[in-house]
Enzyme design. Structure first.
Site: not given
Ligand code: FDA
Length: 304
Positions: A133, A183
């Site tokens: 991570d 990732r």
């Molecule tokens: P965005 O935040 O724009 O969300 C898009 C949509 O997804 C939202 O409109 C909502 O519908 C849904 N959504 C997103 N977050 C939500 C929540 N918390 N609750 C409910 N709905 C939500 N970060 C990091 O800094 N280091 C890491 O190692 C990782 N590892 C990691 C692994 C995996 C498998 C994932 C999916 C994510 C991570 N992250 C991470 C977290 C990542 O950086 C980010 O903070 C979250 O995925 C939210 O960003 P989105 O890309 O989903 O977009």
């Protein structure tokens, strides 16, 4: 989500009384259960089995970070070795995700490297992988250095990169040469304007750019980690011309309908399954990502 909102929420949730409110009351723990598979390895195994049955791959995260003593770092490593043994014994299609500060990166880089090496070795014996991570920006450089050293000797690692950091485009060219899986996520911490994009528009544009780079790099397995409709659509478009494997990744408890849709379309999806008693920092990051989650938390607390 805007950095200002994220910073405010993280600043509030770091306060002791707020943490106590969540961790001591049953309502707080109930809220955590939406995002965390449970407190024990048995809980995580059960969740992983269910996800495998519906066609999703899994990454298991035993929650914990910022360990400051050798005994805790050793115990974190041993927990992860046990997870790998269990993944194999249960025949799960799962790998592990690990934070290097959990293995002692803050006070002993050599120990951390050796621990990651041991985990990679055990994972390789079972035909699986280890994902590193990415944590706060103060750790990015050291994380990549440790990753590079172990990936060069073991080859079955992957690493997360954060689209919000300015440095990521340069890091990516170094990381792509190492193979493995990468990732791509937006980034979950509160980072300053000197180091990171601050608005959703800028972070999304950076993600889109890096997505293009990764999906045309055939020597790595891109892991596109987002719940964002627009970026998922972009990935479908790029997948049409990609010859080598890639996967989507999403977090346990978030956008489960979308998760099922991706599997139904025939794309590989890996669900990140966190578990353990140290769930509070993970929960605060999920809270800070989305204002609507505040209502969810507030309702649970009022209803307690
Ligand atoms: P965005 O935040 O724009 O969300 C898009 C949509 O997804 C939202 O409109 C909502 O519908 C849904 N959504 C997103 N977050 C939500 C929540 N918390 N609750 C409910 N709905 C939500 N970060 C990091 O800094 N280091 C890491 O190692 C990782 N590892 C990691 C692994 C995996 C498998 C994932 C999916 C994510 C991570 N992250 C991470 C977290 C990542 O950086 C980010 O903070 C979250 O995925 C939210 O960003 P989105 O890309 O989903 O977009």
């Amino acid at each position: 989500m805007s950095t200002l909102f994220r910073k405010s929420i993280l600043a509030v949730t770091e306060r002791g009384p707020v943490q106590s409110m969540f961790t001591k009351f049953r309502a707080g723990r109930a809220v955590a259960r939406r995002f965390v598979a449970g407190e024990t390895l048995d809980d995580a195994v059960q969740t992983a089995r269910t996800l495998n049955q519906v066609g999703a791959l899994v990454s298991l995260d035993h929650l914990g970070e910022h360990v400051n003593d050798a005994a805790s770092a050793k115990s974190a490593k041993e927990d992860y070795l046990q997870i790998l043994d269990r993944v194999s014994a249960e025949g799960l299609d799962a790998n592990i995700s690990i934070k290097l500060t959990q293995l002692g990166m803050a006070f002993d880089v050599d120990r951390t490297k050796a621990a990651l090496d041991e985990l990679a070795e055990r994972a390789a014996g079972y035909g699986t992988t280890v994902t590193v991570d990415m944590e706060e920006s103060e750790w990015t450089g050291t994380t990549i250095d440790i990753y590079e050293a172990v990936q060069r000797s073991k080859g079955n690692l992957g690493i997360a990169v954060q689209a919000y950091l300015f440095r990521t485009a340069a890091d990516l060219s170094r990381l792509i040469d190492l193979g493995g899986h990468i990732r791509l996520c937006k980034g979950a911490y509160a980072e300053p304007p000197e180091l990171a994009f601050q608005t959703k528009g800028d972070v999304d544009a950076s993600f889109e750019h890096l997505l293009g780079t990764l999906m045309t790099a055939e020597q790595v397995r891109p892991a596109i980690a987002t719940h964002d409709d627009r970026l998922i659509e972009k990935t479908y478009g790029l997948a049409a011309t990609r010859q080598a494997p890639f996967e989507f990744q999403m977090l346990y408890g978030i956008r489960e309908t979308m998760q099922r849709e991706i599997v139904a379309k025939g794309y590989p999806l890996r669900v990140y399954v966190p578990y353990g008693s140290q769930w509070y920092p993970y929960l605060t990051r999920r809270l800070a990502e989305r204002p609507a989650n505040l209502m969810f938390f507030a309702r649970a607390l009022v209803g307690r």
